[in-house]
Design a protein around this motif. Structure first.
Motif, PDB file in Angstrom:
ATOM      1  N   VAL A  89       0.846  -1.197   0.000  1.00 27.37           N
ATOM      2  CA  VAL A  89       0.000   0.000   0.000  1.00 27.37           C
ATOM      3  C   VAL A  89       0.881   1.247   0.000  1.00 27.37           C
ATOM      4  O   VAL A  89       0.721   2.151  -0.827  1.00 27.37           O
ATOM      5  CB  VAL A  89      -0.949   0.003   1.212  1.00 27.37           C
ATOM      6  CG1 VAL A  89      -1.672   1.322   1.330  1.00 27.37           C
ATOM      7  CG2 VAL A  89      -1.949  -1.138   1.098  1.00 27.37           C
ATOM      8  N   ALA A  90       1.854   1.273   0.924  1.00 32.35           N
ATOM      9  CA  ALA A  90       2.722   2.445   1.034  1.00 32.35           C
ATOM     10  C   ALA A  90       3.571   2.620  -0.224  1.00 32.35           C
ATOM     11  O   ALA A  90       3.746   3.735  -0.722  1.00 32.35           O
ATOM     12  CB  ALA A  90       3.617   2.319   2.262  1.00 32.35           C
ATOM     13  N   LEU A  93       1.502   4.059  -3.059  1.00 32.11           N
ATOM     14  CA  LEU A  93       1.273   5.489  -2.840  1.00 32.11           C
ATOM     15  C   LEU A  93       2.511   6.289  -3.186  1.00 32.11           C
ATOM     16  O   LEU A  93       2.426   7.344  -3.815  1.00 32.11           O
ATOM     17  CB  LEU A  93       0.959   5.724  -1.373  1.00 32.11           C
ATOM     18  CG  LEU A  93      -0.481   5.588  -0.976  1.00 32.11           C
ATOM     19  CD1 LEU A  93      -0.579   5.683   0.533  1.00 32.11           C
ATOM     20  CD2 LEU A  93      -1.291   6.686  -1.630  1.00 32.11           C
ATOM     21  N   TRP A 209      -6.952   5.915 -10.022  1.00 29.63           N
ATOM     22  CA  TRP A 209      -7.684   5.427  -8.840  1.00 29.63           C
ATOM     23  C   TRP A 209      -8.998   4.816  -9.253  1.00 29.63           C
ATOM     24  O   TRP A 209      -9.447   3.809  -8.679  1.00 29.63           O
ATOM     25  CB  TRP A 209      -7.883   6.555  -7.844  1.00 29.63           C
ATOM     26  CG  TRP A 209      -6.604   7.051  -7.283  1.00 29.63           C
ATOM     27  CD1 TRP A 209      -5.935   8.189  -7.637  1.00 29.63           C
ATOM     28  CD2 TRP A 209      -5.791   6.404  -6.302  1.00 29.63           C
ATOM     29  NE1 TRP A 209      -4.763   8.286  -6.919  1.00 29.63           N
ATOM     30  CE2 TRP A 209      -4.661   7.213  -6.097  1.00 29.63           C
ATOM     31  CE3 TRP A 209      -5.919   5.211  -5.559  1.00 29.63           C
ATOM     32  CZ2 TRP A 209      -3.657   6.878  -5.194  1.00 29.63           C
ATOM     33  CZ3 TRP A 209      -4.924   4.892  -4.658  1.00 29.63           C
ATOM     34  CH2 TRP A 209      -3.809   5.717  -4.472  1.00 29.63           C
TER      35      TRP A 209
ATOM     36  N   LEU B  79      -3.468  10.104  11.014  1.00 29.03           N
ATOM     37  CA  LEU B  79      -3.280   9.025  10.037  1.00 29.03           C
ATOM     38  C   LEU B  79      -2.498   7.866  10.647  1.00 29.03           C
ATOM     39  O   LEU B  79      -2.814   6.698  10.436  1.00 29.03           O
ATOM     40  CB  LEU B  79      -2.533   9.547   8.805  1.00 29.03           C
ATOM     41  CG  LEU B  79      -3.275  10.531   7.917  1.00 29.03           C
ATOM     42  CD1 LEU B  79      -2.399  10.941   6.741  1.00 29.03           C
ATOM     43  CD2 LEU B  79      -4.573   9.925   7.413  1.00 29.03           C
ATOM     44  N   TRP B  88      -6.411   2.255   6.279  1.00 30.00           N
ATOM     45  CA  TRP B  88      -5.704   3.171   5.385  1.00 30.00           C
ATOM     46  C   TRP B  88      -6.574   4.330   4.965  1.00 30.00           C
ATOM     47  O   TRP B  88      -7.328   4.239   3.995  1.00 30.00           O
ATOM     48  CB  TRP B  88      -5.202   2.416   4.153  1.00 30.00           C
ATOM     49  CG  TRP B  88      -4.269   1.325   4.513  1.00 30.00           C
ATOM     50  CD1 TRP B  88      -4.587   0.008   4.681  1.00 30.00           C
ATOM     51  CD2 TRP B  88      -2.869   1.433   4.778  1.00 30.00           C
ATOM     52  NE1 TRP B  88      -3.468  -0.693   5.041  1.00 30.00           N
ATOM     53  CE2 TRP B  88      -2.396   0.155   5.097  1.00 30.00           C
ATOM     54  CE3 TRP B  88      -1.971   2.506   4.770  1.00 30.00           C
ATOM     55  CZ2 TRP B  88      -1.071  -0.097   5.417  1.00 30.00           C
ATOM     56  CZ3 TRP B  88      -0.656   2.248   5.080  1.00 30.00           C
ATOM     57  CH2 TRP B  88      -0.213   0.962   5.396  1.00 30.00           C
ATOM     58  N   ASN B  89      -6.460   5.431   5.673  1.00 29.16           N
ATOM     59  CA  ASN B  89      -7.134   6.657   5.259  1.00 29.16           C
ATOM     60  C   ASN B  89      -6.190   7.402   4.313  1.00 29.16           C
ATOM     61  O   ASN B  89      -5.206   7.984   4.740  1.00 29.16           O
ATOM     62  CB  ASN B  89      -7.452   7.506   6.487  1.00 29.16           C
ATOM     63  CG  ASN B  89      -8.111   8.817   6.126  1.00 29.16           C
ATOM     64  OD1 ASN B  89      -8.460   9.039   4.967  1.00 29.16           O
ATOM     65  ND2 ASN B  89      -8.279   9.675   7.094  1.00 29.16           N
ATOM     66  N   ILE B  90      -6.504   7.338   3.014  1.00 28.04           N
ATOM     67  CA  ILE B  90      -5.648   7.994   2.029  1.00 28.04           C
ATOM     68  C   ILE B  90      -6.250   9.341   1.647  1.00 28.04           C
ATOM     69  O   ILE B  90      -5.691  10.104   0.903  1.00 28.04           O
ATOM     70  CB  ILE B  90      -5.499   7.096   0.768  1.00 28.04           C
ATOM     71  CG1 ILE B  90      -5.034   5.697   1.172  1.00 28.04           C
ATOM     72  CG2 ILE B  90      -4.532   7.653  -0.242  1.00 28.04           C
ATOM     73  CD1 ILE B  90      -3.705   5.669   1.851  1.00 28.04           C
ATOM     74  N   ILE B 149      -9.608   2.641   1.263  1.00 32.07           N
ATOM     75  CA  ILE B 149      -8.552   3.308   0.496  1.00 32.07           C
ATOM     76  C   ILE B 149      -9.163   4.038  -0.694  1.00 32.07           C
ATOM     77  O   ILE B 149      -8.972   5.234  -0.896  1.00 32.07           O
ATOM     78  CB  ILE B 149      -7.523   2.286  -0.028  1.00 32.07           C
ATOM     79  CG1 ILE B 149      -6.821   1.590   1.137  1.00 32.07           C
ATOM     80  CG2 ILE B 149      -6.513   2.950  -0.944  1.00 32.07           C
ATOM     81  CD1 ILE B 149      -5.835   0.524   0.700  1.00 32.07           C
ATOM     82  N   LEU B 153     -10.110   8.092  -1.121  1.00 35.29           N
ATOM     83  CA  LEU B 153      -9.383   8.771  -2.183  1.00 35.29           C
ATOM     84  C   LEU B 153     -10.340   9.448  -3.172  1.00 35.29           C
ATOM     85  O   LEU B 153     -10.154  10.605  -3.548  1.00 35.29           O
ATOM     86  CB  LEU B 153      -8.506   7.736  -2.889  1.00 35.29           C
ATOM     87  CG  LEU B 153      -7.292   8.218  -3.652  1.00 35.29           C
ATOM     88  CD1 LEU B 153      -7.694   8.794  -4.970  1.00 35.29           C
ATOM     89  CD2 LEU B 153      -6.468   9.220  -2.869  1.00 35.29           C
ATOM     90  N   PHE B 286      -1.711  14.595   1.430  1.00 30.84           N
ATOM     91  CA  PHE B 286      -0.895  13.525   0.846  1.00 30.84           C
ATOM     92  C   PHE B 286       0.507  13.526   1.452  1.00 30.84           C
ATOM     93  O   PHE B 286       1.062  12.478   1.760  1.00 30.84           O
ATOM     94  CB  PHE B 286      -0.828  13.669  -0.677  1.00 30.84           C
ATOM     95  CG  PHE B 286      -2.152  13.426  -1.337  1.00 30.84           C
ATOM     96  CD1 PHE B 286      -2.747  12.177  -1.272  1.00 30.84           C
ATOM     97  CD2 PHE B 286      -2.818  14.432  -2.006  1.00 30.84           C
ATOM     98  CE1 PHE B 286      -3.977  11.935  -1.857  1.00 30.84           C
ATOM     99  CE2 PHE B 286      -4.044  14.205  -2.595  1.00 30.84           C
ATOM    100  CZ  PHE B 286      -4.626  12.946  -2.522  1.00 30.84           C
ATOM    101  N   ILE B 289       0.950  11.736   4.675  1.00 28.31           N
ATOM    102  CA  ILE B 289       1.148  10.277   4.638  1.00 28.31           C
ATOM    103  C   ILE B 289       2.641   9.974   4.722  1.00 28.31           C
ATOM    104  O   ILE B 289       3.074   9.089   5.459  1.00 28.31           O
ATOM    105  CB  ILE B 289       0.538   9.694   3.345  1.00 28.31           C
ATOM    106  CG1 ILE B 289      -0.974   9.912   3.330  1.00 28.31           C
ATOM    107  CG2 ILE B 289       0.868   8.210   3.225  1.00 28.31           C
ATOM    108  CD1 ILE B 289      -1.633   9.557   2.013  1.00 28.31           C
TER     109      ILE B 289
END
Lengths: 295, 358
Positions: A89-90, A93, A209, B79, B88-90, B149, B153, B286, B289
């Motif tokens: 996931v990271a 991103l 997305w 976060l 996962w709060n994006i 996610i 988003l 962003f 994060i």
């Protein structure tokens, strides 16, 4: 009067970027990898493809370069997740943030110039649209009827079992990620070379997305991806038509439609999987989990 | 052959060393990138990382450090709580925008009322707006199993369009001669979020960020909820058997991080930004994060990481002015930083050994 054929042609064009990106991500996810970097790979393809098409005057060369650019940048993700075993996931991103930054940085000289004209294919439909449509049965065949596709699915469903049988889990996954990157790159380039005809910063506007959501919607099948991409294309065209027709709703609210539709579709399909006992088409068993062989 | 052997636990030494290594590697790789695109790498790195603090114009840029760090730390603190639990709060960027709008809405509705309670109510409205925007993905995940996610988003793009709509429509300044954008809250004393101590850049958001660091530290290391969150992140099944309700955690994490992001948005709209515009979201959600990961999801780490990334913003602006470096350099830098961090992270979980061929 709205001409249904012209609407369908617009729908095809609006759905193509998402179709490419989502088909690529479908293969990646069937191999058990969740790459959230689709947006970053798309924007990299959009810029690299546009630059190559502009410099050479040949849009097809642009698409080729876009595929290479998408695949190259996706290798950063493959390196992190397959070699350095980083969180998927990271890492995805990071790929998106990096791709957006990189494209904005190198894109400045290409602002304000126009892409070379795109020769039309049969039925006055862009060749790349045809290619996208052809990829749907091709990927379906690859996943369901070919030996390589069987191995890829095996790696995605249960990587320990695939490893025990002697298949290269990491190599398979890296190849899938590269393919996903190339497809996302082509999808991004379709926006810059064939739709908008110029380069603007952040022009993919969340298409990557949406492609990720469409893979969930498709329940991990190629025909499902096509349906999702067309649904999205339909909403986009409808929204643009309403804007053009001067409906008394602010433009900013109409332009939310694709994103809201994506959420709605995601909710419906997730609910169906949650509440129906034999819905089938669940996510690949090893999706998003890194593989590390102790011996 | 080089072999990776998993460690028994996470190495504490490497936990601290890897972010530093990642920063160094980013500087080296960034320097190479600058050299490729035709800038003096040493001067560029110095302009970004050194000059904002100690260079000739430092007296101007130093206060900016807190202004930029406050929203990053505030958002990242929330976060990190969720990331610890695997939630996962994006979409903090969207929650930030909505918090800014709801907070500003209170002030714009009551204009030109002057009252001491106005600003606190705006803060509450900002918290509530961000909380509500964060609860949408939480509830959709809890009720229908939709990925938080993707939903969070998508809601960023929706929030950006709401901001544009507000700036051009309902919130447009009636005395703004037709220009988009709301009234400037900096010129509305009861609603303004001014610099509290002249020359420091500290506004109420900085105070809130400090409180958030303390509160999340207490939550994660001293409170049972924090223990549950960490347990759910490490071993979800075990946590469930121990009676931890995953749905409660999802709602808690997305609500908390949404509320903090919303507050950050409100402090920005009433302070440094001053008004609701279409460009309300500037990417803090962003970047936060990256701050959360660089800070190892730990409150103290987040504090330091927030300051460092704030530095890259200010240094990036400085380099843009003095060296004509492209504006997107900062974004590239931040992306690289996260890449290197994730790569070096391997060292915290694995030992590298040379295996003897059997």
């Amino acid at each position: 009067m709205i001409d249904p054929i012209s609407v369908f042609l617009l729908l095809l064009s609006a759905s193509t970027p998402i179709l490419f990106a989502a088909l690529g991500e479908l293969v990646v996810e069937r191999a058990g990898v969740l790459n959230l970097g689709v947006e970053g790979m798309m924007i990299a393809g959009a810029l690299a493809g546009f630059a190559a098409a502009y410099a050479s005057g040949n849009p097809f060369l642009g698409f080729l370069v876009a595929a290479l650019a998408g695949a190259t940048i996706s290798m950063l993700f493959a390196l992190l997740t397959q070699v350095f075993l980083a969180n998927q996931v990271a890492s995805g991103l990071a790929l998106t943030l990096f791709g957006l930054g990189l494209a904005a940085m190198f894109g400045k000289p290409f602002e304000g110039v126009r892409a070379p004209p795109m020769p039309m294919g049969p039925l006055r439909i862009n060749w790349i649209v045809w290619l996208g449509l052809a990829m749907v049965p091709a990927i379906w065949w690859f996943l369901n009827r070919s030996r390589a596709g069987l191995i890829l699915r095996g790696v995605g469903e249960n990587h320990d079992a695939a490893h025990a049988l002697g298949y290269g889990v990491r190599a398979t996954r890296a190849a899938a990620v590269a393919f996903g990157g190339a497809m996302a790159g082509i999808g991004g380039a379709f926006i810059s070379i064939a739709t908008v005809l110029q380069w603007t910063e952040g022009m993919t506007a969340g298409a990557g997305w949406i492609a990720l959501a469409i893979v969930v919607f498709s329940r991990w099948t190629a025909p499902g991806v096509l349906a999702g991409a067309w649904l999205f294309g339909g909403v986009t065209v409808l929204q643009l038509r309403l804007q053009a027709a001067g409906v008394d709703v602010p433009v900013q609210l109409l332009s939310m439609a694709p994103y809201l539709a994506t959420i709605l579709v995601l909710v419906l399909i997730s609910a169906r999987q949650k509440f129906s006992r034999h819905a089938g088409g669940a996510a690949p068993g090893s999706l998003g989990i890194n593989f590390h062989a102790l011996r | 052959m080089i072999q990776l052997v998993p460690r028994q636990g996470v190495s504490n030494g490497w936990q601290i060393a890897t972010p530093l290594l990642a920063v160094l590697a980013t500087m080296v790789a960034g320097g190479i990138l600058f050299a490729i695109i035709g800038y003096d790498p040493v001067a560029a790195i110095r302009t970004i990382f050194w000059d904002p603090l100690f260079g000739p114009a430092a007296s101007y840029s130093r206060p900016q450090l807190l202004v930029k760090a406050a929203p990053l730390i505030l958002i990242a603190s929330g976060l990190a709580v969720g990331f610890r639990a695997g939630i996962w709060n994006i979409g903090a960027e969207g929650q930030y925008i909505i918090g800014g709008i709801t907070g500003a809405a209170v002030a714009l509705a009551l204009y030109p009322l002057e009252a001491w309670w106005l600003f606190p109510v705006m803060v509450l409205a900002g918290l509530a707006g961000g909380w509500a925007w964060g609860m949408i993905p939480a509830l959709l995940r809890n009720w229908f199993g939709a990925s938080e996610i993707l939903v969070s988003l998508m809601l960023v793009y929706v929030a950006q369009r709401i901001a544009a709509w507000m700036a051009f429509g309902p919130m447009r300044n009636p005395e703004g001669m037709g220009f988009p954008g709301s009234r400037n809250l900096q010129q509305y004393p009861s609603a303004a979020n001014p610099e509290l101590l002249t020359g420091t850049g500290a506004h109420w958001g900085v105070v809130a960020a400090a409180l958030a660091v303390l509160a999340t530290w207490f939550l994660m290391s001293r409170h049972i909820r924090g223990f549950h969150l960490r347990a759910a992140g490490i071993a979800p099944r075990a946590a469930r058997f121990a009676g931890v309700n995953p749905q409660t955690l999802v709602a808690f994490c997305l609500g908390l991080s949404g509320a903090l992001a919303g507050a950050a948005g409100l402090f920005e709209v009433s302070g440094p930004a001053g008004q609701v515009t279409a460009q309300l979201g500037v990417g803090y959600g962003f970047t936060a994060i990256i701050v959360a990961f660089l800070g190892r999801l730990h409150p103290v780490g987040i504090l330091l990481a927030g300051l460092l990334l704030a530095l890259t913003y200010i240094g990036g602006e400085l380099a843009q002015l003095t060296m004509a470096l492209p504006a997107a350099t900062v974004q590239v830098f931040q992306g690289m930083l996260l890449f290197f961090l994730l790569g070096f992270d391997l060292l915290t979980r694995f030992q590298i050994r040379r295996s003897i061929a059997a």
